[in-house]
Design a protein around this motif. Sequence first.
Motif, PDB file in Angstrom:
ATOM      1  N   TYR A 136      -1.428  15.779  12.825  1.00 34.43           N
ATOM      2  CA  TYR A 136      -2.519  16.083  14.032  1.00 34.43           C
ATOM      3  C   TYR A 136      -3.805  15.846  13.746  1.00 34.43           C
ATOM      4  CZ  TYR A 136      -3.498  21.120  13.316  1.00 34.43           C
ATOM      5  OH  TYR A 136      -4.013  22.308  12.937  1.00 34.43           O
ATOM      6  N   LEU A 137      -4.315  16.306  12.477  1.00 36.25           N
ATOM      7  CA  LEU A 137      -5.440  16.063  12.235  1.00 36.25           C
ATOM      8  C   LEU A 137      -5.984  14.661  11.734  1.00 36.25           C
ATOM      9  CD1 LEU A 137      -7.531  18.447  11.977  1.00 36.25           C
ATOM     10  CD2 LEU A 137      -6.980  18.815   9.609  1.00 36.25           C
ATOM     11  N   LEU A 138      -5.277  13.871  11.677  1.00 35.14           N
ATOM     12  CA  LEU A 138      -5.745  12.452  11.110  1.00 35.14           C
ATOM     13  C   LEU A 138      -4.888  11.184  11.717  1.00 35.14           C
ATOM     14  CD1 LEU A 138      -7.896  10.899   9.808  1.00 35.14           C
ATOM     15  CD2 LEU A 138      -6.547  11.122   7.687  1.00 35.14           C
ATOM     16  N   LEU A 139      -3.486  11.337  11.423  1.00 35.65           N
ATOM     17  CA  LEU A 139      -2.720  10.292  11.257  1.00 35.65           C
ATOM     18  C   LEU A 139      -2.295   9.828  12.836  1.00 35.65           C
ATOM     19  CD1 LEU A 139      -0.649  10.585   7.953  1.00 35.65           C
ATOM     20  CD2 LEU A 139      -2.767   9.226   8.635  1.00 35.65           C
TER      21      LEU A 139
ATOM     22  N   PHE B 208     -13.180  18.461  12.239  1.00 33.82           N
ATOM     23  CA  PHE B 208     -13.324  17.277  11.482  1.00 33.82           C
ATOM     24  C   PHE B 208     -14.052  16.063  12.177  1.00 33.82           C
ATOM     25  CE2 PHE B 208     -10.120  14.019   9.438  1.00 33.82           C
ATOM     26  CZ  PHE B 208     -10.912  13.840   8.261  1.00 33.82           C
ATOM     27  N   ALA B 209     -13.985  16.296  13.556  1.00 34.49           N
ATOM     28  CA  ALA B 209     -14.903  15.262  14.207  1.00 34.49           C
ATOM     29  C   ALA B 209     -16.351  15.511  14.220  1.00 34.49           C
ATOM     30  CB  ALA B 209     -14.554  15.218  15.749  1.00 34.49           C
TER      31      ALA B 209
ATOM     32  N   GLU C 245      -0.262   2.962  10.736  1.00 31.02           N
ATOM     33  CA  GLU C 245       1.105   2.736  10.242  1.00 31.02           C
ATOM     34  C   GLU C 245       1.685   3.680   9.437  1.00 31.02           C
ATOM     35  OE1 GLU C 245      -0.155  -2.000   9.215  1.00 31.02           O
ATOM     36  OE2 GLU C 245       1.399  -0.952   7.703  1.00 31.02           O
ATOM     37  N   LEU C 246       0.587   4.378   8.622  1.00 29.36           N
ATOM     38  CA  LEU C 246       0.992   5.539   7.835  1.00 29.36           C
ATOM     39  C   LEU C 246       1.514   6.720   8.912  1.00 29.36           C
ATOM     40  CD1 LEU C 246      -1.656   6.326   4.975  1.00 29.36           C
ATOM     41  CD2 LEU C 246       0.872   6.261   4.641  1.00 29.36           C
TER      42      LEU C 246
ATOM     43  N   ILE D  36       4.576   6.340  10.327  1.00 33.04           N
ATOM     44  CA  ILE D  36       5.732   6.783   9.139  1.00 33.04           C
ATOM     45  C   ILE D  36       5.711   8.294   8.767  1.00 33.04           C
ATOM     46  CG2 ILE D  36       5.805   6.755   6.550  1.00 33.04           C
ATOM     47  CD1 ILE D  36       4.964   3.681   6.568  1.00 33.04           C
TER      48      ILE D  36
ATOM     49  N   THR E 171      -4.459  21.239   3.041  1.00 35.05           N
ATOM     50  CA  THR E 171      -3.248  20.269   2.928  1.00 35.05           C
ATOM     51  C   THR E 171      -3.516  18.986   3.006  1.00 35.05           C
ATOM     52  OG1 THR E 171      -2.332  21.955   4.560  1.00 35.05           O
ATOM     53  CG2 THR E 171      -0.965  20.199   3.988  1.00 35.05           C
ATOM     54  N   ILE E 172      -4.610  18.301   4.147  1.00 38.61           N
ATOM     55  CA  ILE E 172      -4.800  17.102   3.935  1.00 38.61           C
ATOM     56  C   ILE E 172      -5.537  16.527   2.970  1.00 38.61           C
ATOM     57  CG2 ILE E 172      -7.081  17.264   5.387  1.00 38.61           C
ATOM     58  CD1 ILE E 172      -6.270  15.114   7.074  1.00 38.61           C
TER      59      ILE E 172
ATOM     60  N   TYR F 299       0.833  -1.338  -0.162  1.00 36.68           N
ATOM     61  CA  TYR F 299      -0.044  -0.127  -0.085  1.00 36.68           C
ATOM     62  C   TYR F 299       0.782   1.419   0.051  1.00 36.68           C
ATOM     63  CZ  TYR F 299       0.816   1.173   4.862  1.00 36.68           C
ATOM     64  OH  TYR F 299       1.427   1.301   6.091  1.00 36.68           O
TER      65      TYR F 299
ATOM     66  N   LEU G  68      -2.678  16.655  -0.221  1.00 36.06           N
ATOM     67  CA  LEU G  68      -1.568  15.785   0.097  1.00 36.06           C
ATOM     68  C   LEU G  68      -1.886  14.428   0.303  1.00 36.06           C
ATOM     69  CD1 LEU G  68       1.273  16.551   0.486  1.00 36.06           C
ATOM     70  CD2 LEU G  68       0.883  16.982   2.943  1.00 36.06           C
TER      71      LEU G  68
ATOM     72  N   LEU H 200     -10.754  11.143  17.160  1.00 35.49           N
ATOM     73  CA  LEU H 200     -10.195  12.334  17.316  1.00 35.49           C
ATOM     74  C   LEU H 200     -10.877  13.096  18.409  1.00 35.49           C
ATOM     75  CD1 LEU H 200     -10.808  13.517  13.342  1.00 35.49           C
ATOM     76  CD2 LEU H 200      -8.690  12.968  14.752  1.00 35.49           C
TER      77      LEU H 200
ATOM     78  N   VAL I 183      -9.382  19.872  14.804  1.00 33.06           N
ATOM     79  CA  VAL I 183      -9.800  18.569  15.271  1.00 33.06           C
ATOM     80  C   VAL I 183     -11.227  18.469  15.207  1.00 33.06           C
ATOM     81  CG1 VAL I 183      -9.283  16.731  16.971  1.00 33.06           C
ATOM     82  CG2 VAL I 183      -7.371  18.049  16.113  1.00 33.06           C
TER      83      VAL I 183
ATOM     84  N   LYS J 283      -7.039  24.783   7.456  1.00 35.37           N
ATOM     85  CA  LYS J 283      -6.391  23.540   7.697  1.00 35.37           C
ATOM     86  C   LYS J 283      -6.435  22.416   6.838  1.00 35.37           C
ATOM     87  CE  LYS J 283      -3.695  25.037  10.572  1.00 35.37           C
ATOM     88  NZ  LYS J 283      -2.523  25.407  10.546  1.00 35.37           N
TER      89      LYS J 283
ATOM     90  N   LEU K 200      -8.033  -0.200   1.404  1.00 37.87           N
ATOM     91  CA  LEU K 200      -7.559   0.726   2.049  1.00 37.87           C
ATOM     92  C   LEU K 200      -7.899   2.049   1.198  1.00 37.87           C
ATOM     93  CD1 LEU K 200      -5.764   2.330   4.118  1.00 37.87           C
ATOM     94  CD2 LEU K 200      -4.003   1.990   2.550  1.00 37.87           C
TER      95      LEU K 200
ATOM     96  N   ARG L  79      -3.933   0.287   9.130  1.00 38.21           N
ATOM     97  CA  ARG L  79      -3.207   0.835   8.067  1.00 38.21           C
ATOM     98  C   ARG L  79      -2.759   2.377   8.337  1.00 38.21           C
ATOM     99  NH1 ARG L  79      -1.139  -2.846   6.328  1.00 38.21           N
ATOM    100  NH2 ARG L  79      -1.711  -3.978   4.409  1.00 38.21           N
ATOM    101  N   LEU L  80      -3.911   3.294   8.865  1.00 37.53           N
ATOM    102  CA  LEU L  80      -3.920   4.641   9.126  1.00 37.53           C
ATOM    103  C   LEU L  80      -2.587   5.036   9.994  1.00 37.53           C
ATOM    104  CD1 LEU L  80      -7.273   6.085   8.995  1.00 37.53           C
ATOM    105  CD2 LEU L  80      -5.398   6.344   7.076  1.00 37.53           C
TER     106      LEU L  80
ATOM    107  N   PHE M 131       3.441  18.892   6.625  1.00 38.89           N
ATOM    108  CA  PHE M 131       3.062  17.871   7.315  1.00 38.89           C
ATOM    109  C   PHE M 131       2.577  17.841   8.727  1.00 38.89           C
ATOM    110  CE2 PHE M 131       5.155  16.357   3.595  1.00 38.89           C
ATOM    111  CZ  PHE M 131       4.485  15.367   3.182  1.00 38.89           C
ATOM    112  N   ASP M 132       2.696  18.964   9.433  1.00 38.96           N
ATOM    113  CA  ASP M 132       2.301  19.112  10.731  1.00 38.96           C
ATOM    114  C   ASP M 132       0.794  18.762  10.660  1.00 38.96           C
ATOM    115  OD1 ASP M 132       2.927  19.659  13.186  1.00 38.96           O
ATOM    116  OD2 ASP M 132       2.243  21.883  13.168  1.00 38.96           O
ATOM    117  N   THR M 133       0.067  19.358   9.772  1.00 37.68           N
ATOM    118  CA  THR M 133      -1.742  19.523   9.993  1.00 37.68           C
ATOM    119  C   THR M 133      -1.958  18.029   9.569  1.00 37.68           C
ATOM    120  OG1 THR M 133      -1.158  21.446   8.570  1.00 37.68           O
ATOM    121  CG2 THR M 133      -3.545  20.847   8.777  1.00 37.68           C
ATOM    122  N   ILE M 134      -1.538  17.326   8.445  1.00 40.24           N
ATOM    123  CA  ILE M 134      -1.967  16.050   8.201  1.00 40.24           C
ATOM    124  C   ILE M 134      -1.475  15.058   9.177  1.00 40.24           C
ATOM    125  CG2 ILE M 134       0.113  15.284   7.029  1.00 40.24           C
ATOM    126  CD1 ILE M 134      -1.820  14.039   5.014  1.00 40.24           C
TER     127      ILE M 134
ATOM    128  N   ARG N  46      -4.964  24.024  17.691  1.00 44.60           N
ATOM    129  CA  ARG N  46      -5.002  22.803  17.078  1.00 44.60           C
ATOM    130  C   ARG N  46      -6.252  22.138  17.455  1.00 44.60           C
ATOM    131  NH1 ARG N  46       0.498  19.339  16.874  1.00 44.60           N
ATOM    132  NH2 ARG N  46       1.564  20.887  15.788  1.00 44.60           N
TER     133      ARG N  46
END
Lengths: 438, 438
Positions: free
Chosen positions: B282-285, A235-236, B72-73, B76, A279-280, A6, A283, B14, A232, A276, A66, B69-70, B277-280, A228
């Motif tokens: 704290y907002l999801l991964l 999004f929730a 693991e991402l 990473i 980006t997500i 993946y 990206l 979240l 969050v 915010k 996924l 999976r998320l 990458f900060d946003t992605i 922050r």
Amino acid sequence: MEQYNYLLSLCVILMSTKIFSIISRRAQLPQVVGALMAGLFFGPAVLGALSMKLFGIQFCLTPSPLLSRLAELGVIVIMFTAGMETNIQDLRASGKAGFVVALTGVFVPLGMGAGLMYVFEPGIAMTSAIFVGAVLTATSVSITVETLKELGCMSTKSGNTILAAALIDDILGLICLTIITGMAGEQVNLTLVFMKILGFVGFVVIMGLMFYSFMTWSNKAQDAKNLRRYPVMGFALCLFMAWAAETVFGIADIIGAFSAGMIIAISPKGNYIASKFDTIAYLLLTPVFFANIGLEVTIPSMSLSLLLFTVALVIVSVISKLGGCGLGAKLCGLDMRESYQIGMGMVCRGEVALIVAAKGLEMNVINEAYMGPIIIMIIVCTIITPIFLKDAFKGASQSKEYGISDQFELSDKLDEVTESMLDAETNIYTLLKGRMYE
Amino acid sequence: MEQYNYLLSLCVILMSTKIFSIISRRAQLPQVVGALMAGLFFGPAVLGALSMKLFGIQFCLTPSPLLSRLAELGVIVIMFTAGMETNIQDLRASGKAGFVVALTGVFVPLGMGAGLMYVFEPGIAMTSAIFVGAVLTATSVSITVETLKELGCMSTKSGNTILAAALIDDILGLICLTIITGMAGEQVNLTLVFMKILGFVGFVVIMGLMFYSFMTWSNKAQDAKNLRRYPVMGFALCLFMAWAAETVFGIADIIGAFSAGMIIAISPKGNYIASKFDTIAYLLLTPVFFANIGLEVTIPSMSLSLLLFTVALVIVSVISKLGGCGLGAKLCGLDMRESYQIGMGMVCRGEVALIVAAKGLEMNVINEAYMGPIIIMIIVCTIITPIFLKDAFKGASQSKEYGISDQFELSDKLDEVTESMLDAETNIYTLLKGRMYE
């Protein structure tokens, strides 16, 4: 080792959608087209079929649970950001036009689709003919929205009407499907559907009031400096409303996400939250969403008569939406160009059409042979919509003070300003850190 | 309807990680602890067990393929951003100390773990004893890194040594596992392992040169104004190197991601990419990563002797890493406080320990009864590491010019500045749009 594939898939999706988008843009096409093509090209439809022919093994990106989940999250985030960019005043102003456009945009394709079936298969049962018509009714607005955002035309009169019509379209489509599946055997309960829609409206109002109060309170509370938490929480809210729309009220999840976006747009810190999600989206989630559409495509082998039917179906699907919605817009007093823009924006079909078709197949009212043509119709509509839409808005936009290319330049300049701000921020941060640990 | 449950799960993750993080921070604990607790609380371990007892149905968040999976991402991306924040000069300066710390940090736990097994089960086979020791060797640095980032201590001398040691630790652990599994029956091929590690180093250098040239070229090319492509290309590099590390070189994916981060740090536009990458994260991964650790936990039922063994295993795992790594640091001339910080930072265990244990179980060298104690050991180490680490760095940080709380305030101020910048940006954008469509 396969469990890590993946990572490679995501890497290829990011690279290919970006490169194809850049190529699209050079070719004066919307970038969305490139992203769609990337999935088609690296998926089973082209690369898969090609490698199968050349080497005897299928070597391509394949759909995976996924990727489809990320794609679903992607369309939710697209509609959520569309909601955040929507001005409720503007949308309300377009509400009446939107309703008429949605109404004609449902009934004209329904009638023309059913008519086409009677031409090709004269002895067909009425439910079967209407079911194929129903497949043509559902507009998939997410690709139109992304194209409009790219062109910067989301807040034009046409853009707002398209948005309003697409939202109402989903609800009409729902009612339509309820009636038709009822006709085809299951019990029909229209009252329940209307109750659920009313319930959803109430739910949106309540969630809006709660979130607004929470944000106002939190904005005044002492620790309002920690920013922050707002994205969050936003999004929730989006995820919760998307979930509730589907499971509690039986309405599409993207309408829930869109409503959440509108709530955030009018709440304190709304601008900050909206900033915010960009980006997500670009990206990770949007590229996966677009590539995944292409990945799901396998081109079926067909007989000549089916090929003819496919061509006819594509033409009917485009003309019926364009004509139906355009007519509705014209009836509401919009001018010719705006009516064309709106009609074109509604041509796009997507997963809802596929879901309706699958339901028909499951209920034995749609013949399996028609699935191939339906899939091809969806692909063609998906790819031509952004192309014609860009063209439609280009004409409209050049009559204004600035053209689209100017706007790209301006938005690029803005990006540069943002970057220098960020550089400044990094410098400040490094400075502070330096003072702290020296 | 169940297919939409992932939306609700993500929403709960979240909300709960954010709320628990805020509570942690109020209680002067690292926010990471709160995020871990959220998963534990809403997962099968607490809420699941509780609802089972009270209502007879298990009502809780459960692990799912999407969440893992998320997650693991997430890990990473954490290691990728750690790489982007790493100064290669600093890391090289800490390289020697890192090597010694990693070496003592592998052999002391290995020996003490094996010793513990001989005490509890005197007749145990040597391979079995050593295998349990091997479970204790692998440091899971991601939680330490997130804690250090939160404390703003990533670029201290101790922080750099921990990072260097953790990276070398992974490679030593790999060699160690190869030897032990070789001893336990499979063929051992140390030469191949070393070749692969050398190959990976070469791969990193080549990728670095390629990416650097590409960025320099792209930065000069005419369309360098479009900034979005840079974070996308950076993320693609990260995913590709993570994939290649695992599948081609047999090294952990997080090392690949970390190396990609270091490459980006020295490339043009590196700062810009890092800022995205900060946003992605704290907002999801990141929330999903931490919550998922807690979700995977089910507390096993155990006999008294196993309970005793568990307590002993936890104590040995903490003391052996703390002592082993601290000793290594002391040998390299770091002072007492720094040695303690480094030892504490390396205590954290995670998925690698679990993987080694699972491999032992599969090869029949670890008795199934020991899996419960091993899981509990990992949880305890994971939760206490950030708590003690914050304490360890608090002392160290207060002897500097600014304390940790000052830094939080400064970083909050910076957030405020950023927000007003963003507001300005939105205003400019609205202005431009207004001019365009009026």
